[in-house]
Design a protein around this motif. Sequence first.
Motif, PDB file in Angstrom:
ATOM      1  N   GLY A 166      35.858  30.339   8.686  1.00  0.00           N
ATOM      2  CA  GLY A 166      37.097  29.114   9.573  1.00  0.00           C
ATOM      3  C   GLY A 166      37.949  28.402   8.424  1.00  0.00           C
ATOM      4  N   TRP A 167      38.474  27.521   8.651  1.00  0.00           N
ATOM      5  CA  TRP A 167      39.893  27.298   8.124  1.00  0.00           C
ATOM      6  C   TRP A 167      39.256  26.080   6.985  1.00  0.00           C
ATOM      7  CZ3 TRP A 167      43.726  29.728   7.506  1.00  0.00           C
ATOM      8  CH2 TRP A 167      43.964  30.737   8.584  1.00  0.00           C
ATOM      9  N   ASN A 168      39.154  25.488   5.646  1.00  0.00           N
ATOM     10  CA  ASN A 168      39.150  25.260   4.756  1.00  0.00           C
ATOM     11  C   ASN A 168      40.007  24.029   4.458  1.00  0.00           C
ATOM     12  OD1 ASN A 168      38.818  24.199   1.877  1.00  0.00           O
ATOM     13  ND2 ASN A 168      37.783  25.654   0.932  1.00  0.00           N
ATOM     14  N   PRO A 169      39.398  22.964   4.864  1.00  0.00           N
ATOM     15  CA  PRO A 169      39.591  20.881   4.831  1.00  0.00           C
ATOM     16  C   PRO A 169      40.064  21.033   3.947  1.00  0.00           C
ATOM     17  CG  PRO A 169      37.646  21.102   5.059  1.00  0.00           C
ATOM     18  CD  PRO A 169      37.289  22.463   4.955  1.00  0.00           C
ATOM     19  N   TYR A 170      39.435  21.251   2.378  1.00  0.00           N
ATOM     20  CA  TYR A 170      40.359  20.913   1.440  1.00  0.00           C
ATOM     21  C   TYR A 170      41.886  21.373   0.880  1.00  0.00           C
ATOM     22  CZ  TYR A 170      36.034  19.555  -0.999  1.00  0.00           C
ATOM     23  OH  TYR A 170      34.069  18.859  -1.183  1.00  0.00           O
ATOM     24  N   TYR A 171      41.678  23.030   1.626  1.00  0.00           N
ATOM     25  CA  TYR A 171      43.389  22.348   1.706  1.00  0.00           C
ATOM     26  C   TYR A 171      44.035  22.493   3.307  1.00  0.00           C
ATOM     27  CZ  TYR A 171      41.676  25.363  -2.567  1.00  0.00           C
ATOM     28  OH  TYR A 171      40.725  25.550  -3.398  1.00  0.00           O
ATOM     29  N   LYS A 172      44.129  21.494   3.293  1.00  0.00           N
ATOM     30  CA  LYS A 172      44.688  21.340   4.726  1.00  0.00           C
ATOM     31  C   LYS A 172      44.290  22.382   5.988  1.00  0.00           C
ATOM     32  CE  LYS A 172      47.618  17.511   3.288  1.00  0.00           C
ATOM     33  NZ  LYS A 172      47.101  17.087   1.645  1.00  0.00           N
ATOM     34  N   ASN A 173      43.787  23.179   5.896  1.00  0.00           N
ATOM     35  CA  ASN A 173      43.466  24.187   6.871  1.00  0.00           C
ATOM     36  C   ASN A 173      44.325  25.817   6.670  1.00  0.00           C
ATOM     37  OD1 ASN A 173      41.401  23.322   7.713  1.00  0.00           O
ATOM     38  ND2 ASN A 173      42.516  21.446   9.478  1.00  0.00           N
ATOM     39  N   THR A 174      44.941  25.465   5.429  1.00  0.00           N
ATOM     40  CA  THR A 174      46.064  26.737   5.126  1.00  0.00           C
ATOM     41  C   THR A 174      44.858  27.595   4.364  1.00  0.00           C
ATOM     42  OG1 THR A 174      46.234  24.898   2.997  1.00  0.00           O
ATOM     43  CG2 THR A 174      48.018  25.098   4.886  1.00  0.00           C
ATOM     44  N   LYS A 175      43.771  27.608   4.239  1.00  0.00           N
ATOM     45  CA  LYS A 175      43.163  28.596   3.678  1.00  0.00           C
ATOM     46  C   LYS A 175      42.128  28.685   4.248  1.00  0.00           C
ATOM     47  CE  LYS A 175      44.547  28.882  -1.688  1.00  0.00           C
ATOM     48  NZ  LYS A 175      43.983  29.925  -2.050  1.00  0.00           N
ATOM     49  N   LYS A 176      40.970  30.168   3.946  1.00  0.00           N
ATOM     50  CA  LYS A 176      40.155  30.079   5.079  1.00  0.00           C
ATOM     51  C   LYS A 176      38.535  30.138   3.625  1.00  0.00           C
ATOM     52  CE  LYS A 176      41.728  33.631   7.937  1.00  0.00           C
ATOM     53  NZ  LYS A 176      41.791  35.181   7.987  1.00  0.00           N
ATOM     54  N   SER A 177      37.894  29.476   4.396  1.00  0.00           N
ATOM     55  CA  SER A 177      36.294  29.020   4.200  1.00  0.00           C
ATOM     56  C   SER A 177      35.345  30.140   4.405  1.00  0.00           C
ATOM     57  CB  SER A 177      35.793  28.165   4.137  1.00  0.00           C
ATOM     58  OG  SER A 177      35.164  27.943   5.384  1.00  0.00           O
ATOM     59  N   ILE A 178      34.838  31.020   3.618  1.00  0.00           N
ATOM     60  CA  ILE A 178      33.498  31.696   4.008  1.00  0.00           C
ATOM     61  C   ILE A 178      31.665  31.691   4.105  1.00  0.00           C
ATOM     62  CG2 ILE A 178      32.951  34.200   4.176  1.00  0.00           C
ATOM     63  CD1 ILE A 178      35.466  35.288   2.800  1.00  0.00           C
TER      64      ILE A 178
END
Length: 161
Positions: A66-78
Amino acid sequence: MRSLPYFCRGQVVRGFGRGSKDLGIPTANFPESVVDTLPADISTGIYYGWACVDNGDIHKMVMSIGWNPYYKNTKKSIETHVIHTFKGDFYGQILSVAMVGYIRPERGFESLDELIAAIHSDIEEAKIKLDLPEHLKLKEHHFFKTSVSTRANQILNGHRL
Ligand code: ADP
Ligand code: MG
């Protein structure tokens, strides 16, 4: 998706503390180094596959990209939920995964109950699909046979071998 099955491993890091564990569905997060090497054709959504912690047993898993909220949804998270009851946490240990198939895209939910029900249905689908012979055989892949201590952060499928 051309890149499936996709094999990767990395050290389990702390997630966003969204309380997944309180819902009974803890999700182990991969570090940025693993996220950054994810092939471009692997889209966000829910996947199923195999997972092991350090040199432990291989279990079924479901994974959310998904999109990583820590990076304002510019990076993914797994985030990987291993379908197994562990004795405790395994932060800092090496999680190895084989992503085998895709279940569904990411979506929003009206309520927490609806979200939990969707995850339980993902888990059931993963369990059934992974029993197919072509998926079962991936448990025997040499990726899972090598000692993780010497192969931490290695990634198969053309990245950093
Ligand atoms: P965080 O926000 O730090 O990811 P979670 O509530 O999602 O916190 O819990 C994830 C942690 O729970 C994992 O990093 C791992 O150490 C532990 N854990 C225990 N059992 C499991 C499991 N079956 N699948 C995934 N993680 C698990
Ligand atoms: Mg988590």
